[in-house]
Design a protein around this motif. Sequence first.
Motif, mmCIF file in Angstrom:
data_model
loop_
_atom_site.group_PDB
_atom_site.id
_atom_site.type_symbol
_atom_site.label_atom_id
_atom_site.label_comp_id
_atom_site.label_asym_id
_atom_site.label_seq_id
_atom_site.Cartn_x
_atom_site.Cartn_y
_atom_site.Cartn_z
ATOM 1 N N THR A 1 0.863 -1.182 0.101
ATOM 2 C CA THR A 1 -0.148 0.003 -0.202
ATOM 3 C C THR A 1 0.830 1.297 0.143
ATOM 4 O O THR A 1 1.953 1.310 0.233
ATOM 5 C CB THR A 1 -0.742 0.095 1.194
ATOM 6 O OG1 THR A 1 -0.116 0.073 2.390
ATOM 7 C CG2 THR A 1 -1.593 -1.223 1.471
ATOM 8 N N PRO A 2 0.367 2.527 -0.333
ATOM 9 C CA PRO A 2 0.990 3.711 -0.218
ATOM 10 C C PRO A 2 1.851 3.897 1.170
ATOM 11 O O PRO A 2 2.765 4.243 1.455
ATOM 12 C CB PRO A 2 0.254 4.818 -0.496
ATOM 13 C CG PRO A 2 -0.930 4.051 -1.344
ATOM 14 C CD PRO A 2 -0.846 2.563 -0.800
ATOM 15 N N GLU A 3 1.061 3.606 2.344
ATOM 16 C CA GLU A 3 1.779 3.487 3.685
ATOM 17 C C GLU A 3 2.786 2.933 3.802
ATOM 18 O O GLU A 3 3.978 3.053 4.295
ATOM 19 C CB GLU A 3 0.636 3.282 4.662
ATOM 20 C CG GLU A 3 -0.590 4.327 4.780
ATOM 21 C CD GLU A 3 -1.617 4.170 3.366
ATOM 22 O OE1 GLU A 3 -2.437 5.065 3.265
ATOM 23 O OE2 GLU A 3 -1.520 3.022 2.930
ATOM 24 N N GLN A 4 2.786 1.416 3.228
ATOM 25 C CA GLN A 4 3.731 0.346 3.335
ATOM 26 C C GLN A 4 5.234 1.124 2.535
ATOM 27 O O GLN A 4 6.040 0.795 2.875
ATOM 28 C CB GLN A 4 3.318 -0.870 2.927
ATOM 29 C CG GLN A 4 2.470 -1.348 3.927
ATOM 30 C CD GLN A 4 1.698 -2.867 3.162
ATOM 31 O OE1 GLN A 4 1.536 -2.999 2.241
ATOM 32 N NE2 GLN A 4 1.071 -3.737 4.267
ATOM 33 N N ALA B 1 6.018 4.146 2.046
ATOM 34 C CA ALA B 1 6.659 5.066 2.600
ATOM 35 C C ALA B 1 7.578 4.410 3.948
ATOM 36 O O ALA B 1 8.774 4.942 4.202
ATOM 37 C CB ALA B 1 5.659 5.982 3.252
ATOM 38 N N LEU B 2 6.790 3.315 4.443
ATOM 39 C CA LEU B 2 7.720 2.528 5.526
ATOM 40 C C LEU B 2 9.275 2.018 4.879
ATOM 41 O O LEU B 2 10.055 2.085 5.617
ATOM 42 C CB LEU B 2 6.826 1.650 6.378
ATOM 43 C CG LEU B 2 5.901 2.458 7.422
ATOM 44 C CD1 LEU B 2 4.842 1.260 8.021
ATOM 45 C CD2 LEU B 2 6.701 2.917 8.556
#
Length: 384
Positions: A210-213, A215-216
Motif C-alpha cells: 500500500t502507499p503507507e507501506q 513510505a515505511l
Amino acid sequence: MSYEVRGTVEEGFEGVREELADFLAGEEHEPGAQLTAYLDGRRVVDLWAGDGTTGDSLTSLYSITKGAAHLVVALLVQEGVLDLDREVAAYWPEFAAEDKGRLTLRELLAHQAGLVGVDGGFSIEELADDRLLAARLAEQKPFWEPGTAYGYHAFVIGALTGEVVRRVTGKSIQELYEERIRAPYGLDFHLGLPEALEPRWLEVQPLVPTPEQIALLRANSFAPDSVKAVAFNQNAASPTDIVAFGNTRAVRALGPASSGGVGNARGVAGMYAAAIGALDGKAALLAPETVAEFSRVHAAGPDLVTGSPDHFGLGFEFLADRYPFLGRDAFGHSGATGSLAFADPASGVAYAYTRRRFAFPSGDGESPENGRLAESVLRAAGSR
C-alpha cells in the motif's frame, strides 16, 4: 482470486482452519499459502488456499532452507563427527586467512563469523553455488572481529557450515540431507529440485504494498555500504533482487544451503516432526540434549544486521521470545516471503506455513500472521 481454504484438520483443530480463513479474507493479493502441523508425529493440520495452489504445490522457501542444513549439522555433532568447540580452520585450513583462525564451529553456527558477505558482492551464479561462495568467503576479511558479536549471515551461513561438512565427510550438506533426511521420510522439501519436479513448482511473487507501506519501506531502507547491505548482497554490481533469486532455475537446481530450498508445508513440517519425535516408525533424529544445545541462545543482544535481540541458537532461530506460547527449546527458521517452520518439543508440535507472495514488512523474517496461526495450533494441541 479464490480464498477458499481447502484440506483437512483433525477433530479439535477446526479453529486453525478458521484462523487461516479469517486472515486470508483480509488479503487482496495472496496467490497461495499452505499450513501443515504435526502433533507427536501425526499430521493434524493440512491446509492450503489460493488459485492454482494445492497441498502438493512446491515453492521457493528461502531461509527455511537453513533449518534443513543445520539439522544435518546437528546430526553430525550428535554423532561426534563434528566438534562445536573446534576451530573452523582445523577442518578448513584456508578459512584462517585474514585473522579468522580462532573462530570455532559453535561461533560460526551462531552467526558470529563476521563474514556476512564479500567486498563487491556476489553474482547470481555465485549465490547459487555453495562451493563458489565458500571459496570467496575464505579469502574475505571479516566485517567485525570474529566471535565478538553476531549478525545474520543471510546468503552465506549454509555455504560456510557446508564447507566444514564437506571437508570432514567428503559430501555436501545437500547430499547428506537427501540421504539421511529427505529420501528416508519421503519429504517434499528439496535442497536441489530435480528437473522432473519443476512442473509442481509455483513462482514466488513480489510484495504488493500500500502507499503507507511504501513510505515505511523507504524510511527503513539502508545505506549501500552498511553491513546489512553486504549481508543481503546489495553491494554487488547487480544488487540481488530477492524475488528473482527464488525464481531462478539455477538456484532451485543447486539448492544453496542458506536460501535455495524448494518445498511445501507438508515437507517442512514433516522434517521438523522427524527431528523431535517418532515418524514413519523411525526414532527421533535428535536427542533431547542435542535439541537443548542447538536451540538455546548463543549470543545475547542485538543482531548487527537485523537488529533483532537474542536472534540465534546454533544455525536455528530462537523463537520463544517472539512466540511466548512456545517452549524455550523450540527451534526453527523463517523465510523471506514470510514463511515460518519450527519444532516445539514441549508440545510435540511441528509447524510449517508457506506463502508465495512476500509479506509486509518484506525481508528475511516471518509474516505477522504466523503468531495467530501458530498459537491456534498450539492451543488445539494443548486441548488434546
